[in-house]
Write a protein that holds these residues in place. Structure first.
Motif, PDB file in Angstrom:
ATOM      1  N   ARG A 186      15.297 -19.640  -9.107  1.00  0.00           N
ATOM      2  CA  ARG A 186      14.156 -20.423  -8.610  1.00  0.00           C
ATOM      3  C   ARG A 186      12.865 -20.008  -9.315  1.00  0.00           C
ATOM      4  NH1 ARG A 186      14.614 -18.961  -2.585  1.00  0.00           N
ATOM      5  NH2 ARG A 186      12.383 -19.282  -2.724  1.00  0.00           N
ATOM      6  N   GLN A 187      12.993 -19.194 -10.339  1.00  0.00           N
ATOM      7  CA  GLN A 187      11.852 -18.621 -11.057  1.00  0.00           C
ATOM      8  C   GLN A 187      10.889 -17.928 -10.086  1.00  0.00           C
ATOM      9  OE1 GLN A 187      10.371 -21.801 -13.648  1.00  0.00           O
ATOM     10  NE2 GLN A 187      11.511 -20.814 -15.303  1.00  0.00           N
ATOM     11  N   LEU A 188      11.466 -17.129  -9.189  1.00  0.00           N
ATOM     12  CA  LEU A 188      10.679 -16.432  -8.176  1.00  0.00           C
ATOM     13  C   LEU A 188      11.138 -14.984  -8.074  1.00  0.00           C
ATOM     14  CD1 LEU A 188       8.569 -16.552  -5.884  1.00  0.00           C
ATOM     15  CD2 LEU A 188      10.431 -17.275  -4.366  1.00  0.00           C
ATOM     16  N   THR A 189      10.213 -14.080  -8.275  1.00  0.00           N
ATOM     17  CA  THR A 189      10.492 -12.661  -8.095  1.00  0.00           C
ATOM     18  C   THR A 189       9.232 -12.005  -7.545  1.00  0.00           C
ATOM     19  OG1 THR A 189      11.361 -10.646  -9.140  1.00  0.00           O
ATOM     20  CG2 THR A 189       9.914 -12.023 -10.489  1.00  0.00           C
ATOM     21  N   VAL A 190       9.401 -11.119  -6.572  1.00  0.00           N
ATOM     22  CA  VAL A 190       8.258 -10.475  -5.917  1.00  0.00           C
ATOM     23  C   VAL A 190       8.485  -8.974  -5.896  1.00  0.00           C
ATOM     24  CG1 VAL A 190       6.878 -10.290  -3.806  1.00  0.00           C
ATOM     25  CG2 VAL A 190       7.881 -12.507  -4.454  1.00  0.00           C
ATOM     26  N   GLN A 191       7.585  -8.257  -6.548  1.00  0.00           N
ATOM     27  CA  GLN A 191       7.598  -6.799  -6.514  1.00  0.00           C
ATOM     28  C   GLN A 191       6.312  -6.336  -5.847  1.00  0.00           C
ATOM     29  OE1 GLN A 191       8.558  -8.506  -9.485  1.00  0.00           O
ATOM     30  NE2 GLN A 191      10.573  -8.181  -8.605  1.00  0.00           N
ATOM     31  N   LEU A 192       6.460  -5.395  -4.948  1.00  0.00           N
ATOM     32  CA  LEU A 192       5.297  -4.826  -4.285  1.00  0.00           C
ATOM     33  C   LEU A 192       4.805  -3.618  -5.063  1.00  0.00           C
ATOM     34  CD1 LEU A 192       6.366  -4.931  -0.528  1.00  0.00           C
ATOM     35  CD2 LEU A 192       5.086  -6.640  -1.841  1.00  0.00           C
ATOM     36  N   GLY A 193       3.501  -3.480  -5.117  1.00  0.00           N
ATOM     37  CA  GLY A 193       2.865  -2.363  -5.799  1.00  0.00           C
ATOM     38  C   GLY A 193       1.622  -2.859  -6.506  1.00  0.00           C
ATOM     39  N   ASN A 194       0.541  -2.136  -6.338  1.00  0.00           N
ATOM     40  CA  ASN A 194      -0.733  -2.531  -6.917  1.00  0.00           C
ATOM     41  C   ASN A 194      -0.976  -1.684  -8.171  1.00  0.00           C
ATOM     42  OD1 ASN A 194      -3.496  -2.726  -7.559  1.00  0.00           O
ATOM     43  ND2 ASN A 194      -3.994  -3.310  -5.453  1.00  0.00           N
ATOM     44  N   GLY A 195      -0.704  -2.270  -9.327  1.00  0.00           N
ATOM     45  CA  GLY A 195      -0.838  -1.551 -10.593  1.00  0.00           C
ATOM     46  C   GLY A 195      -2.259  -1.103 -10.885  1.00  0.00           C
ATOM     47  N   ARG A 196      -3.224  -1.923 -10.535  1.00  0.00           N
ATOM     48  CA  ARG A 196      -4.622  -1.543 -10.779  1.00  0.00           C
ATOM     49  C   ARG A 196      -5.026  -0.352  -9.910  1.00  0.00           C
ATOM     50  NH1 ARG A 196      -7.842  -7.260 -11.616  1.00  0.00           N
ATOM     51  NH2 ARG A 196      -6.526  -7.921 -13.350  1.00  0.00           N
ATOM     52  N   ALA A 197      -4.599  -0.372  -8.656  1.00  0.00           N
ATOM     53  CA  ALA A 197      -4.913   0.758  -7.773  1.00  0.00           C
ATOM     54  C   ALA A 197      -4.226   2.030  -8.262  1.00  0.00           C
ATOM     55  CB  ALA A 197      -4.491   0.440  -6.337  1.00  0.00           C
ATOM     56  N   LEU A 198      -2.988   1.900  -8.734  1.00  0.00           N
ATOM     57  CA  LEU A 198      -2.263   3.062  -9.253  1.00  0.00           C
ATOM     58  C   LEU A 198      -2.979   3.624 -10.482  1.00  0.00           C
ATOM     59  CD1 LEU A 198       0.245   4.875  -8.988  1.00  0.00           C
ATOM     60  CD2 LEU A 198       1.442   3.252 -10.476  1.00  0.00           C
TER      61      LEU A 198
ATOM     62  N   GLU B 277       0.840  -1.203   0.000  1.00  0.00           N
ATOM     63  CA  GLU B 277       0.000   0.000   0.000  1.00  0.00           C
ATOM     64  C   GLU B 277       0.875   1.254   0.000  1.00  0.00           C
ATOM     65  OE1 GLU B 277      -2.617  -0.438   3.362  1.00  0.00           O
ATOM     66  OE2 GLU B 277      -3.766  -2.037   2.384  1.00  0.00           O
ATOM     67  N   LEU B 278       1.930   1.240   0.806  1.00  0.00           N
ATOM     68  CA  LEU B 278       2.857   2.375   0.850  1.00  0.00           C
ATOM     69  C   LEU B 278       3.501   2.596  -0.522  1.00  0.00           C
ATOM     70  CD1 LEU B 278       4.716   4.467   2.408  1.00  0.00           C
ATOM     71  CD2 LEU B 278       6.337   2.578   2.503  1.00  0.00           C
ATOM     72  N   VAL B 279       4.026   1.539  -1.120  1.00  0.00           N
ATOM     73  CA  VAL B 279       4.696   1.643  -2.421  1.00  0.00           C
ATOM     74  C   VAL B 279       3.739   2.224  -3.464  1.00  0.00           C
ATOM     75  CG1 VAL B 279       5.654   0.271  -4.331  1.00  0.00           C
ATOM     76  CG2 VAL B 279       6.410  -0.148  -1.978  1.00  0.00           C
ATOM     77  N   THR B 280       2.523   1.731  -3.487  1.00  0.00           N
ATOM     78  CA  THR B 280       1.532   2.228  -4.445  1.00  0.00           C
ATOM     79  C   THR B 280       1.252   3.702  -4.210  1.00  0.00           C
ATOM     80  OG1 THR B 280       0.556   0.007  -4.534  1.00  0.00           O
ATOM     81  CG2 THR B 280      -0.771   1.831  -5.396  1.00  0.00           C
ATOM     82  N   ASP B 281       1.026   4.087  -2.963  1.00  0.00           N
ATOM     83  CA  ASP B 281       0.731   5.488  -2.635  1.00  0.00           C
ATOM     84  C   ASP B 281       1.896   6.419  -2.972  1.00  0.00           C
ATOM     85  OD1 ASP B 281      -1.804   4.829  -1.732  1.00  0.00           O
ATOM     86  OD2 ASP B 281      -1.246   4.846   0.392  1.00  0.00           O
ATOM     87  N   VAL B 282       3.108   6.002  -2.647  1.00  0.00           N
ATOM     88  CA  VAL B 282       4.280   6.858  -2.908  1.00  0.00           C
ATOM     89  C   VAL B 282       4.496   7.015  -4.415  1.00  0.00           C
ATOM     90  CG1 VAL B 282       6.789   7.027  -2.660  1.00  0.00           C
ATOM     91  CG2 VAL B 282       5.376   6.439  -0.687  1.00  0.00           C
ATOM     92  N   HIS B 283       4.312   5.954  -5.174  1.00  0.00           N
ATOM     93  CA  HIS B 283       4.445   6.070  -6.625  1.00  0.00           C
ATOM     94  C   HIS B 283       3.368   6.997  -7.191  1.00  0.00           C
ATOM     95  CE1 HIS B 283       7.322   2.801  -6.282  1.00  0.00           C
ATOM     96  NE2 HIS B 283       7.608   2.958  -7.556  1.00  0.00           N
ATOM     97  N   ALA B 284       2.151   6.907  -6.673  1.00  0.00           N
ATOM     98  CA  ALA B 284       1.086   7.812  -7.118  1.00  0.00           C
ATOM     99  C   ALA B 284       1.453   9.259  -6.789  1.00  0.00           C
ATOM    100  CB  ALA B 284      -0.239   7.431  -6.464  1.00  0.00           C
ATOM    101  N   GLU B 285       1.938   9.495  -5.576  1.00  0.00           N
ATOM    102  CA  GLU B 285       2.359  10.845  -5.193  1.00  0.00           C
ATOM    103  C   GLU B 285       3.471  11.350  -6.115  1.00  0.00           C
ATOM    104  OE1 GLU B 285       3.555  10.626  -1.099  1.00  0.00           O
ATOM    105  OE2 GLU B 285       1.561   9.986  -0.443  1.00  0.00           O
TER     106      GLU B 285
END
Length: 198
Positions: free
Chosen positions: A114-126, A74-82
């Protein structure tokens, strides 16, 4: 191809803040590079991201979102929007002037072996907040296909070489090596020089 204005967002592994860059492009060539912006993370925000990175270390599934990761996302999404909102205001632009936003998100776990990567951020919300289409979760498909999770880097670098070639027709101030292996193409920047096209 017709040109469009795109904004790219990046919050790197240093988690110091969000970089914003504007580019005019047809998807293959850069018409011109526009202004840039930056929204630093506060120390409190950085602390939350540090804790989220530590909490993500044991994830086995990229869709898992323990409570701390939900809060960080939620923080990442909000900061990117700001960051985008401030960028648009600083440059006198309306959201409608932007065709698309590229949203990398904040990497909290990256294990391509391991074919594993995790990025935080909600693109739809942004996208909902900005009123602009958002392309997101860029690394997942590349890693799933055996890549290292940076699918746009070679494409962007090739476009930059073309832009530099137009600006400096005598030579391009970088040396590019392209290696072909089956259907895959990779680019590598190795330093300053005056060379012809890749």
């Amino acid at each position: 191809m017709s040109r469009l204005v795109a904004i790219g967002l990046m919050s790197g592994t240093s988690y110091d803040g969000v970089d914003v860059a504007l580019v005019d492009t047809d998807g293959e060539e850069i018409g011109h590079l526009g202004p840039t912006g930056y929204r630093p993370y506060t120390e409190q925000e950085r602390d939350l991201l540090r804790r989220a990175i530590a909490a993500a270390a044991n994830l086995k599934d990229r869709a898992d979102r323990p409570k701390l990761l939900v809060e960080a996302e939620e923080l990442v999404t909000d900061v990117h929007a700001e960051a985008v909102e401030a960028f648009l205001a600083a440059n006198g632009m309306a959201p409608g002037a932007v065709a698309v936003v590229g949203f990398h998100g904040q990497t909290v776990l990256h294990r391509p072996e391991r074919q594993l990567t995790v990025q935080l951020g909600n693109g739809r919300a942004l996208a909902g907040r900005l009123g602009v289409p958002v392309v997101y979760d860029l690394r997942a498909a590349d890693v799933a296909a055996g890549g290292q999770g940076a699918p746009l880097v070679p494409v962007f670098h090739r476009a930059m070489v073309r832009l530099l070639r137009r600006a400096h027709p005598v030579g391009v101030p970088v040396l590019w090596l392209y290696a072909y292996s089956g259907l895959r193409k990779a680019g590598l920047l190795v330093g300053p020089s005056l060379v012809g096209q890749p």
